[in-house]
Design an enzyme around this catalytic site. Sequence first.
Site, mmCIF file in Angstrom:
data_model
loop_
_atom_site.group_PDB
_atom_site.id
_atom_site.type_symbol
_atom_site.label_atom_id
_atom_site.label_comp_id
_atom_site.label_asym_id
_atom_site.label_seq_id
_atom_site.Cartn_x
_atom_site.Cartn_y
_atom_site.Cartn_z
ATOM 1 N N LYS A 1 0.834 -1.221 0.000
ATOM 2 C CA LYS A 1 0.000 0.000 0.000
ATOM 3 C C LYS A 1 0.858 1.256 0.000
ATOM 4 C CE LYS A 1 -1.802 1.579 4.069
ATOM 5 N NZ LYS A 1 -1.462 2.997 4.352
ATOM 6 N N ASN A 2 1.830 1.297 0.893
ATOM 7 C CA ASN A 2 2.580 2.549 1.062
ATOM 8 C C ASN A 2 3.595 2.792 -0.046
ATOM 9 O OD1 ASN A 2 1.032 3.052 3.245
ATOM 10 N ND2 ASN A 2 2.596 2.544 4.780
ATOM 11 N N ARG B 1 -4.587 10.559 4.418
ATOM 12 C CA ARG B 1 -3.476 11.503 4.519
ATOM 13 C C ARG B 1 -2.504 11.406 3.351
ATOM 14 N NH1 ARG B 1 -1.936 14.134 8.803
ATOM 15 N NH2 ARG B 1 0.183 13.975 7.990
ATOM 16 N N CYS C 1 -4.973 12.777 13.035
ATOM 17 C CA CYS C 1 -5.716 11.521 12.967
ATOM 18 C C CYS C 1 -5.494 10.796 14.280
ATOM 19 C CB CYS C 1 -5.255 10.675 11.783
ATOM 20 S SG CYS C 1 -3.596 10.028 11.996
ATOM 21 N N ARG D 1 0.369 14.813 13.510
ATOM 22 C CA ARG D 1 0.917 14.545 12.175
ATOM 23 C C ARG D 1 1.029 15.803 11.290
ATOM 24 N NH1 ARG D 1 -1.272 9.021 9.691
ATOM 25 N NH2 ARG D 1 0.704 9.128 8.587
ATOM 26 N N PRO D 2 1.934 16.702 11.646
ATOM 27 C CA PRO D 2 2.094 17.927 10.852
ATOM 28 C C PRO D 2 2.709 17.642 9.475
ATOM 29 C CG PRO D 2 3.818 17.774 12.515
ATOM 30 C CD PRO D 2 2.903 16.606 12.742
ATOM 31 N N ILE D 3 2.667 18.657 8.587
ATOM 32 C CA ILE D 3 3.323 18.511 7.270
ATOM 33 C C ILE D 3 4.365 19.617 7.081
ATOM 34 C CG2 ILE D 3 1.462 17.257 6.104
ATOM 35 C CD1 ILE D 3 0.760 20.017 4.765
ATOM 36 N N ASP D 4 4.896 20.127 8.208
ATOM 37 C CA ASP D 4 5.862 21.221 8.129
ATOM 38 C C ASP D 4 7.102 20.862 7.301
ATOM 39 O OD1 ASP D 4 6.183 19.446 10.368
ATOM 40 O OD2 ASP D 4 7.823 20.694 11.047
ATOM 41 N N LEU D 5 7.534 19.596 7.389
ATOM 42 C CA LEU D 5 8.741 19.224 6.639
ATOM 43 C C LEU D 5 8.469 19.171 5.129
ATOM 44 C CD1 LEU D 5 10.139 16.428 8.987
ATOM 45 C CD2 LEU D 5 10.974 18.769 8.746
ATOM 46 N N ASP E 1 4.327 0.469 11.983
ATOM 47 C CA ASP E 1 3.117 -0.134 11.406
ATOM 48 C C ASP E 1 2.937 -1.605 11.791
ATOM 49 O OD1 ASP E 1 2.532 2.289 10.289
ATOM 50 O OD2 ASP E 1 3.318 1.801 8.301
ATOM 51 N N ILE F 1 7.857 6.841 16.855
ATOM 52 C CA ILE F 1 7.419 7.563 15.655
ATOM 53 C C ILE F 1 6.116 8.322 15.953
ATOM 54 C CG2 ILE F 1 6.815 7.370 13.204
ATOM 55 C CD1 ILE F 1 9.644 6.433 13.681
ATOM 56 N N ARG G 1 -8.973 -0.331 4.320
ATOM 57 C CA ARG G 1 -8.120 0.704 3.735
ATOM 58 C C ARG G 1 -6.766 0.125 3.326
ATOM 59 N NH1 ARG G 1 -6.835 5.445 7.293
ATOM 60 N NH2 ARG G 1 -5.488 5.628 5.485
#
Length: 418
Positions: free
Chosen positions: A22-23, A92, A116, A121-125, A307, A329, A399
């Site tokens: 999936k990933n 996401r 979530c 879970r930021p997206i700053d990077l 995971d 993580i 999912r």
Amino acid sequence: MDKFIVHGGRALEGSIQVSGAKNAVLPIMAAALLTDEEVVVRNVPDLRDVRTMAAVLGELGMTVDFDGDAVRIKASDESCCTAPYELVSTMRASICVLGPLLAKRGAARVSMPGGCVLGVRPIDLHIKGLSSLGAQLEVRRGYVEASQVRLRGAEVFLGSTFGSTVLGTANVLMAAVLAEGRTVIENAAMEPELDDLARFLIAMGARIQGTGTHRLVIEGVKELHGCDYSVIPDRIEAGTFLIAGALVGRQVDVIGAEPDHMMAFLHIMNTAGVSVERIGSTLRVKAGNKFLPTDISTHSFPGFPTDLQAQTMVLMTLADGISIVTERIYPDRFIHVAELNRLGAEIRKEGNQAIVHGVEALSGAQVMASDLRASAALVLAGLVADGETEIHRVYHIDRGYEGIDRKLNALGARIERI
Ligand code: EPU
């Protein structure tokens, strides 16, 4: 809403096939935005997240056709650059259309994914990395957006308190392949799924060195072409099946795995006293005696994957002693603890750790699935528990696991989907 009734205590025997990862497939599908030509992706698992990514690409003017386990993707209208909240909020991974849109169309408007159950879970990077390449990104009304972008190569360091970022690296990598000049990504994530993305991009004509390492060097090219590519097997699905085999398997062969992607997990299985035999790409597991207590600490690859944390905890609930699980993580990824305790486990959470006291047996009860991997853990617990385990909200599991009930039932489990 579907629920599972798992009838516990039935022995599993036979072979089970691992699906595509999936990933790996999600960012690879997003990378199809980078070319005008058709790309064909194979070994694509039939998952809700894959359909969601297809819907996101559809919104962005891509034609997406499924054909068995292959998906064909081609640009038909490049005028829309908006990935809407309604889709991004359900998955996401949609955020990884941001880099390709900026690189290919020079504009993007992508909904911020929000938090979530795993935490903030930021997206700053992602934003920092893409900004270094020259995109002037702004956050407005819940969307991250930029227009009239011309990307230029740069040196980008991707690191946070929690290490690198998998999808952040994917976004910067996908932007850099069409940027002008050379980009160096330092502290790039090294997960096998990211390596797969890099190989896919190379198959499209990208120039990338250092794949599978912390330092990626990318020489931008003017354009990319179509390709035909098969994604790697899902190491998390394979690990989940191995735990099922360890819990109740007379003998289970997990077929088509990539053991080199699973070394940290296989090491922990060994430490827990589980015998896993490696026969090429088949991993053979048998239920043994009592499990040994084992401490795990999640890390980015090649460390133990977050995971597989919830699923591995199920083994520990039945170990002969105390195990400690440290989550490095996602410090809050412990929602499964309360549900496993409903099944008779004895787990105490303290900060980013869970202290697991092994018990003699689990017993079936009603439980609630909270996220994808936690749901898988509850299925595993249900397989070994006495009596029936009723798992509500199993849509989470669809999912990311292709027909987990069908695959486990083929080995002798009895999981009813209601
Ligand atoms: N982080 C930041 N800032 C950022 C990005 C991440 O602080 O801009 C933090 C996160 O909050 C987290 C850590 O860095 O604490 C790592 O997050 P990462 O960005 O690596 O996660 P991701 O790329 O969003 C992917 C997988 C997850 C998997 C993680 C970690 C996909 C689609 N998702 O997420 O998979 O847990 O990497 O390996 O690839 C799952 O499949 O169940 C799943 C959650």
